[in-house]
Design an enzyme around this catalytic site. Structure first.
Site, PDB file in Angstrom:
ATOM      1  N   GLN A   1       0.819  -1.223   0.000  1.00 55.02           N
ATOM      2  CA  GLN A   1       0.000   0.000   0.000  1.00 55.02           C
ATOM      3  C   GLN A   1       0.849   1.268   0.000  1.00 55.02           C
ATOM      4  OE1 GLN A   1      -1.642  -1.092   4.086  1.00 55.02           O
ATOM      5  NE2 GLN A   1      -1.617   1.122   4.302  1.00 55.02           N
TER       6      GLN A   1
ATOM      7  N   CYS B   1      -5.393   0.557   3.711  1.00 53.06           N
ATOM      8  CA  CYS B   1      -5.392  -0.880   4.015  1.00 53.06           C
ATOM      9  C   CYS B   1      -6.786  -1.472   3.855  1.00 53.06           C
ATOM     10  CB  CYS B   1      -4.915  -1.087   5.443  1.00 53.06           C
ATOM     11  SG  CYS B   1      -5.848  -0.134   6.644  1.00 53.06           S
TER      12      CYS B   1
END
Ligand SMILES: *[C@@H]1O[C@H](CO)[C@@H](O)[C@H](O)[C@H]1NC(C)=O
Length: 340
Positions: free
Chosen positions: A142, A148
């Site tokens: 990420q 997330c």
């Protein structure tokens, strides 16, 4: 004549200055640590804006290396830490950049059906690893974006799509980051997996990773993307119930929220994570299996989104069936999964 009190103060003040000077000199003179930091900078392509920033980062790096080494030296643990890509970040900075600042508990959980409620625990396999069944795409990263929630929701979606259609398709987190501005979902500033599932349903699916590549930044929604995979709905696993979570994970990868802010999470490198952990949910991951370690510890197998240099090649094992009903780091508090 100096009074005893003034003398004492003078010594303390002097000792403070002296130890400060000593510490600063010791670190810049610690050529092994300086070299280790340089090597680490090269390994992770880290560049600092000036010498002052580099000196500051060396201090943080040094403190983290010492923490990691003393943790591992304790020797009485089921897991160990490593000097990974987060080694020049203080734990506060790590919390701010890597985890989901905006991860909000669903204010009012609407009870949903739980299709696995009548599954018999005794009938479940002792071990599940959805990777071996081809239902897990490679580890993603990420980067410096608190999304997330998108990676977690996509991992669970990729899983159910493979299980029900036979096709493993890497799906686009960026489409969620850019286009899903409903509910709690705010791109790199945080979101919720359930809201991501709602978006995927309303949007008529998600497009592929390559069709809408990840940029690790908020962007303008590119509408008209072709849907590559769809879901029909989603369900919440009954909260604080690891047995219920096991029934779900035996049937499909599941989105899970955890408290991922501890230093043990920051530097986790392998083994089964045990011990005390917070339950301030701030990070989304995916439960992709469970099993029993050689020493008898039951664990959950988790897919994270911090690249392959973190954890066990990007994966994490966390202790399963602990006495706290909320589960390790709160993992049993808000699990959910998409349905087809
Ligand atoms: C589980 O069993 C009960 C009792 O037979 C039934 O009412 C319920 O619908 C079942 N749940 C599911 C998800 O099939």
């Amino acid at each position: 004549m100096t009074s005893p009190k003034a003398f004492l103060l003078a010594i303390l003040g002097c000792a403070f200055l002296f130890s400060g000077a000593l510490a600063a000199r010791a670190l810049s003179d610690d050529s092994a640590m300086v070299a280790r930091h340089e090597q680490w900078m090269a390994q992770y392509s880290r560049v600092y804006k000036d010498a002052a920033e580099k000196a500051r980062r060396l201090e943080v790096f040094n403190a983290n290396v010492k923490f990691i080494e003393s943790f591992n030296a304790a020797g009485n643990r089921k897991f160990w830490l490593g000097v990974n890509q987060f080694a020049d970040l203080t734990n506060d900075e790590f919390r701010a950049t890597k985890t989901n600042k905006g991860f909000k508990h669903s204010p009012m959980k609407v009870p949903t059906g739980f299709r696995y409620e009548n599954v018999s625990i005794d009938a479940l396999p002792a071990t599940i690893d959805w990777r071996t069944k081809g239902a897990v795409t490679p580890i993603k990263d990420q980067g410096q974006c608190g999304c997330c929630w998108a990676f977690s929701a996509v991992a669970a979606t990729e899983g159910i799509v493979k299980i029900s259609t036979g096709k493993l398709i890497s799906l686009s987190e960026q489409e969620l980051v850019d286009c899903d501005v409903h509910g709690e979902d705010q791109g790199c500033e945080g979101g919720l997996m359930d809201d991501a599932f709602k978006f995927i349903i309303k949007n008529g699916g998600l497009t592929t990773e390559s069709g809408y590549p990840y940029t690790a930044a908020d962007g303008k929604c590119k509408s008209g993307s072709n849907s590559a995979a769809t879901i029909k709905g989603y369900e919440d696993v009954p909260a604080n119930n690891e047995a219920a979570l096991m029934k779900a994970v035996a049937n499909q990868p599941v989105s899970v929220a955890v408290d991922g802010g501890d230093m043990t999470f920051q530097f986790y490198s392998g083994g089964v994570m045990t011990g005390s952990c917070g339950t301030d949910l701030d990070h989304g991951i995916a439960a992709i299996g469970y099993g029993k370690a050689s020493d008898g510890t039951n664990y959950w197998l988790m897919k994270n989104s911090w690249g392959t240099t973190w954890g066990e090649n990007g994966y994490l094992r966390m202790e399963k069936d602990i006495s706290d009903k909320r589960g390790m780091c709160g993992l049993a508090m808000e699990p959910s999964y998409p349905t087809k």
